[in-house]
Motif scaffolding. Structure first.
Motif, PDB file in Angstrom:
ATOM      1  N   SER A 104      59.600  46.309  73.397  1.00  0.00           N
ATOM      2  CA  SER A 104      58.789  45.118  73.445  1.00  0.00           C
ATOM      3  C   SER A 104      59.841  43.938  73.426  1.00  0.00           C
ATOM      4  CB  SER A 104      58.025  45.023  72.062  1.00  0.00           C
ATOM      5  OG  SER A 104      56.975  45.888  72.272  1.00  0.00           O
ATOM      6  N   ARG A 105      60.841  44.149  72.321  1.00  0.00           N
ATOM      7  CA  ARG A 105      62.153  43.241  72.223  1.00  0.00           C
ATOM      8  C   ARG A 105      62.662  42.799  73.632  1.00  0.00           C
ATOM      9  NH1 ARG A 105      65.319  45.304  68.258  1.00  0.00           N
ATOM     10  NH2 ARG A 105      63.356  45.074  66.834  1.00  0.00           N
ATOM     11  N   THR A 127      61.641  43.312  76.645  1.00  0.00           N
ATOM     12  CA  THR A 127      60.472  42.644  77.474  1.00  0.00           C
ATOM     13  C   THR A 127      60.371  41.207  77.167  1.00  0.00           C
ATOM     14  OG1 THR A 127      59.338  44.771  77.846  1.00  0.00           O
ATOM     15  CG2 THR A 127      58.188  42.951  78.516  1.00  0.00           C
ATOM     16  N   SER A 128      60.111  40.743  76.008  1.00  0.00           N
ATOM     17  CA  SER A 128      60.131  39.614  75.549  1.00  0.00           C
ATOM     18  C   SER A 128      61.388  38.664  75.645  1.00  0.00           C
ATOM     19  CB  SER A 128      59.923  39.469  73.948  1.00  0.00           C
ATOM     20  OG  SER A 128      58.642  40.052  73.551  1.00  0.00           O
TER      21      SER A 128
END
Length: 159
Positions: A130-131, A133-134
């Motif tokens: 997620s990190r 991707t962000s």
């Protein structure tokens, strides 16, 4: 005095067995919960840990009470083993049962620890993904914002 203390010691062992059975039940709930690391209910996991913590505290209190009471009557019982033979035998059986349950609980804890490690590893991987991707989305956004005001690169300046 001594027979009453022996009765209390025996009762303490029985209570300890009951608490250990409850710990085994909580371990089984924890195992079921952690079997699929992708679908763990975090609140239920926390509740199980809290419940097990309370049970372990009760177990420690029972152990302390048993030890202090045993220290008071140890000499008298040791001097009159024949007189208290039946109660001693029952308590030895309870202690054997407790020892077996302790080994079983320890094995279950070890298995649950591995399952928890798998869950935390999976959760960590999801957070890292997620990190990443962000970060990629943010970099793309910044890059696109910087290119908004770029003048044309191929212009004919001949008049």
């Amino acid at each position: 005095m001594v027979p009453a203390c022996l009765d209390m010691l025996e009762e303490s062992l029985v209570k300890k067995i009951e608490v250990m059975k409850n710990i085994e039940e909580e371990n089984e709930k924890q195992k079921t919960l952690l079997k699929n690391p992708n679908e763990v209910d975090v609140e239920a996991f926390d509740k199980i840990l809290d419940d097990k913590g309370e049970l372990i505290d009760r177990l420690l209190k029972l152990d302390d009470g048993f030890q202090s009471l045993f220290d008071r009557v140890k000499d008298e019982v040791g001097d009159n083993k024949e007189k208290y033979k039946d109660q001693i035998k029952r308590m030895q059986e309870y202690i054997q049962e407790i020892t077996g349950m302790s080994a079983s609980i320890e094995a279950a804890e070890h298995r649950n620890k591995k399952l928890a490690e798998e869950y935390f590893s999976s959760a960590r991987e999801k957070m890292n993904f997620s990190r990443q991707t962000s970060a990629a989305a943010f970099n793309y956004y910044q890059t696109m914002n910087n290119y908004r005001d770029v003048p044309p690169q191929f212009m004919d300046n001949k008049n």
